[in-house]
Every structure is written in C-alpha cells, then in structure tokens.
Design a protein around this motif. Structure first.
Motif, short mmCIF file in Angstrom:
data_model
loop_
_atom_site.label_atom_id
_atom_site.label_comp_id
_atom_site.label_asym_id
_atom_site.label_seq_id
_atom_site.Cartn_x
_atom_site.Cartn_y
_atom_site.Cartn_z
N UNK A 38 0.80 -1.22 0.00
CA UNK A 38 0.00 0.00 0.00
C UNK A 38 0.84 1.28 0.00
N UNK A 39 2.17 1.11 -0.02
CA UNK A 39 3.06 2.26 0.19
C UNK A 39 2.83 3.37 -0.82
N UNK A 40 2.80 3.04 -2.11
CA UNK A 40 2.70 4.07 -3.14
C UNK A 40 1.47 4.94 -2.95
N UNK A 41 0.33 4.30 -2.73
CA UNK A 41 -0.91 5.06 -2.55
C UNK A 41 -0.88 5.89 -1.27
N UNK A 42 -0.45 5.26 -0.16
CA UNK A 42 -0.47 5.94 1.13
C UNK A 42 0.49 7.12 1.16
N UNK A 43 1.73 6.91 0.69
CA UNK A 43 2.72 7.97 0.78
C UNK A 43 2.39 9.14 -0.14
N UNK A 44 1.87 8.85 -1.33
CA UNK A 44 1.56 9.93 -2.26
C UNK A 44 0.46 10.83 -1.71
N UNK A 45 -0.49 10.24 -0.97
CA UNK A 45 -1.57 11.03 -0.37
C UNK A 45 -1.06 11.85 0.81
N UNK A 46 -0.33 11.19 1.71
CA UNK A 46 0.15 11.87 2.92
C UNK A 46 1.17 12.95 2.58
N UNK A 47 2.01 12.70 1.58
CA UNK A 47 3.05 13.68 1.23
C UNK A 47 2.47 14.94 0.61
N UNK A 48 1.20 14.89 0.16
CA UNK A 48 0.57 16.10 -0.37
C UNK A 48 0.54 17.21 0.68
N UNK A 49 0.46 16.80 1.94
CA UNK A 49 0.42 17.78 3.04
C UNK A 49 1.71 18.59 3.08
N UNK A 50 2.82 17.96 2.69
CA UNK A 50 4.12 18.63 2.75
C UNK A 50 4.23 19.78 1.76
N UNK A 51 3.31 19.84 0.78
CA UNK A 51 3.32 20.94 -0.18
C UNK A 51 2.72 22.20 0.43
N UNK A 52 1.70 22.01 1.25
CA UNK A 52 0.96 23.14 1.83
C UNK A 52 1.68 23.73 3.04
N UNK A 53 2.24 22.86 3.87
CA UNK A 53 2.80 23.29 5.16
C UNK A 53 3.88 24.36 5.05
N UNK A 54 4.87 24.28 4.13
CA UNK A 54 5.91 25.31 4.09
C UNK A 54 5.35 26.70 3.80
N UNK A 55 4.37 26.78 2.88
CA UNK A 55 3.77 28.08 2.56
C UNK A 55 3.07 28.67 3.77
N UNK A 56 2.35 27.82 4.49
CA UNK A 56 1.67 28.28 5.70
C UNK A 56 2.69 28.74 6.73
N UNK A 57 3.75 27.97 6.90
CA UNK A 57 4.76 28.29 7.89
C UNK A 57 5.47 29.61 7.59
N UNK A 58 5.85 29.81 6.33
CA UNK A 58 6.55 31.04 5.97
C UNK A 58 5.69 32.27 6.24
N UNK A 59 4.39 32.13 5.95
CA UNK A 59 3.47 33.24 6.21
C UNK A 59 3.32 33.48 7.71
N UNK A 60 3.13 32.40 8.48
CA UNK A 60 2.92 32.52 9.93
C UNK A 60 4.15 33.11 10.60
N UNK A 61 5.35 32.64 10.23
CA UNK A 61 6.58 33.16 10.83
C UNK A 61 6.73 34.65 10.52
#
Length: 415
Positions: free
Chosen positions: A345-368
């Motif tokens: 199940x790795x390919x499906x699970x990791x591709x979905x969960x890693x989508x979060x890593x695209x949003x988080x840096x933008x949010x963090x840079x703005x918040x900081x």
C-alpha cells in the motif's frame, strides 16, 4: 557477465538514476529557485508576489498530482513517466526565457509542476523501496542528501551566472541540467521494480517473501486514526522547515549581522545533508522509530539554542541542529509510512500523505513572517516551531502505537 553481476550493476544504475532525479526535482527545482525572483521581477516590471505565484502553482501541482503519477506506474513504464516529466520540466525553463508577462510565467509554472510530479518524492521512494530491500535507510539517506548538496552548490552558481550573463542564461543552464540528470539513465534503464532476484539473494528474497505474506500491516483508510496522526505529524514537521527562509533575518534580528545570518543558512544546510546520511544509516541499525524520534529532539534543541544565545559560534551550532529536521521529511516520513502500511500500500499511502508537505511550508513562511511583524522579533516564531517539532514527535510515536493495534491487512502482493 554473470546474472549476479548484472543484477548488482542494474541496482547501481538505479541508485545513480534516483540520485539524478532527486538532484533535479528537489535540488534544482525547489531549493535554489529563489535566485530568479528578483531578476524576473525586474525584467517583467511586477512585484515579487506576482513572480513567486508561479512557483506556488508549480509546488501545488507537484504535490497534488503525486498520487496520480503513482497510479500511472501500474499502466505505464516508469521511465516513460519520468521522461515525460523531464521534458515538461526542461521545457518550462526554456519557455521562461521568452516570458514577457505574468500569465506566461504562470503557464511555465504549470508545466514545471506537472513535470516535477512525475519524478518527485513518491515516485523516487517507491522505486528505492522496490529495489533495495536491504539497507534501504542507508540508500535513501545517500540519495536524499543529493537534494541538499545540489541545492547548496547550485545557489551560488546560478547567482554568479545571473550576475555575469543574465537570468536567461541561468534558466537555459537549468533546463540543460534537467535533461542531463534524467534522460541518460532514467530514460533508458529505470524500472519500477526488479524482474527477479540475483542468484545469491534468491534464498533471502524467498524468506522475505514468506515473511511479507505473513506480516500484517495497517489497512490504508482516510478515516483511520493512524492516517490522521501521520497527516498531523507531516504538517507539523514540514511546518518547522518554513523557518529556514527566515534564518538570515533571525541573525540580523539578533544583532550578529547579515553575513552571519547567511552563514547560519549554510550551517542549517550542512545539518540537512549530514542528518540524511546519519539518519539513513542509523535507521538500518536501530530502526526508523527511534532514529527519527531522536532527530525531532535534536531539531527542537536547535530551536531552543537559538533562543538562548547571541554568540556567533552557538548560533551556527543551533542552525546546524535545526537543519536535521530535513531528515524527517526526506527519510523519516517514507520510512514510517512503509512501516505502517507495508510495501503493498506504500505508493498510494505515501503519495496522499506527502501532499500535506506541499501546503505546510507556505503556511509556515506566512505565519513566521506574521509573528515577526506582530512581535518585532523572531522569538515567538522560533518557540512555535520548536513546539511543532515536539508535537510532531508525539504524533509520530502515537501513529506507530496505533498502527500495531489495528494491524489486520496482509502485506503481500497476492493477498
């Protein structure tokens, strides 16, 4: 040439090909790309926000299309997908040379986002996991370190080329780099998984196959508590990385000057590279759970040290320790997803969960940035990032604990 030597040679070529893919997808298209913002802004006569928006488009498409690209590997050879992505990515750089308006720049961002998604982290880690069952952590650590190495090397090179020959020449250099690091190997020998085991490995592979068939893992589900823990852990750990873009500002804010602030960024990148090597080898020795639990604590100690000192040497040490957080997102996240959900199940699970890593840096840079404007210094932002690292650690351990409780899915291809 014997079958054993052929298998070893093929694994070595797959390893080199993946290094090239990481060097392009992260090392070039992500880490040093900021050097183009100012010259593009000046050439087009628009603000930096208008220019950086095309990079945002590219990053979002890279993350959002990841699950689709993983699914396409079931229908098309992975080398075709990678070559298509490399073509789109290189084309985006060459088209940017002729961009005369913001909409053309945004279109190039779309091309690069589509292209980058074809050989971004979900695809690369899926290939590595299929080819390197033994010492996967060490192999992944070396491969992922190339993102930091190329990023650190290309930033000054591109800046120098822009200063001497202009940004268009630098863009042409980037397009050429994409072609050279993808087509020669990835376009010829890259395969998603080996066809059969090498002779001396047949026994161990057979044992592993039996073990995998008997092994029960967590069934992937969007509604499971394990999934929520992994999503939260991913967001918080990547949120911490958003502090990197403000490190030079932290140095200036602490009164040590812009030069030391820039050196702090270099120290963080050295921590990034070193931690990926160290965490990869450590993961094979003591397991990913203990390795990355320790990594979270090290990164938190870096944030704490930034708050406690204004001495140059200690600030550099703090930046180095903080930089170890990159090992979590590059190696820790793929490792824990494979541990929890298994190979099947790795390919499906990791591709979905890693989508979060695209949003988080933008949010963090703005918040900081917002917290700095609010408080007039970076102290509160550093505290929140350190707290996020501890929160990610708690969710990391909770996800592993819950996964053991809900393990009821056979990790076997024919199950």
């Amino acid at each position: 040439m014997s079958d054993l030597k052929k298998a070893q040679r093929q694994r070595a070529l797959i390893f080199i090909a993946c290094c090239g893919l990481v060097a392009t997808s992260v090392g070039l298209c992500t880490n040093p790309y900021g050097v183009f913002y100012t010259p593009l802004s000046e050439a087009l006569g628009v603000g930096r926000a208008a220019v950086t928006f095309h990079a945002t488009i590219s990053g979002l498409l890279t993350g959002l299309l990841g699950p689709l690209m993983v699914r396409l590997t079931d229908r098309f050879p992975v080398k075709r997908i990678v070559c298509f992505g490399a073509t789109m990515c290189a084309l985006s750089f060459f088209l940017m040379i002729e961009a005369k308006s913001v909409w053309m720049l945004n279109l190039c961002g779309v091309f690069r986002g589509i292209g980058d998604s074809c050989f971004f982290m979900p695809i690369i880690t899926l290939i590595l996991g299929n080819w390197f069952k033994k010492n996967l952590g060490s192999v992944m650590g070396i491969v992922m370190a190339f993102s930091g190495i190329v990023g650190a090397a290309m930033s000054p090179i591109l800046a120098k080329v822009i200063a001497l020959y202009g940004y268009k020449t630098a863009l042409a250099l980037c397009g050429t780099f994409v072609v050279l690091t993808t087509y020669p190997l990835s376009g010829t020998i890259l395969k998603l998984k080996p066809e059969r085991s090498a002779p001396e490995e047949e026994t161990s592979e057979r044992v592993a196959s039996v073990s995998d068939s008997a092994r029960l893992v967590n069934r992937f589900s969007y509604s499971s508590p394990v999934f929520y823990c992994l999503v939260g852990m991913t967001f918080l750990s990547v949120f911490v990385i958003g502090l990197t873009s403000h490190i030079s500002g932290i140095g200036e804010n602490l009164g040590v000057g812009a030069e030391i602030g820039a050196t702090m960024i270099s120290a963080a990148m050295i921590g990034n590279i070193f931690s990926k090597f160290a965490a990869g080898f450590s993961s094979d020795k003591i397991g990913p759970v203990k390795t990355f639990a320790l990594t979270f604590l090290i990164a938190t100690s870096g944030c704490a040290l930034m708050l406690m000192t204004r001495t140059t040497s200690f600030l550099l040490v703090a930046s180095f320790l903080y930089g170890t957080i990159y090992a979590v997102t590059a190696i820790g996240l793929p490792s824990v997803v494979r541990l929890v959900y298994g190979d099947r199940q790795y390919g499906r699970a990791f591709s979905i969960i890693s989508m979060v890593s695209v949003v988080a840096p933008s949010v963090s840079m703005f918040v900081v940035g917002y917290l700095y404007d609010l408080a007039g210094n970076y102290a509160l932002a550093i505290k929140i990032c350190g707290g996020s690292a501890l929160g990610a650690l708690a969710l990391w351990l909770l996800a592993v604990k819950l996964a053991k409780r809900y393990n009821d899915f056979p990790d076997a291809e024919n199950a």
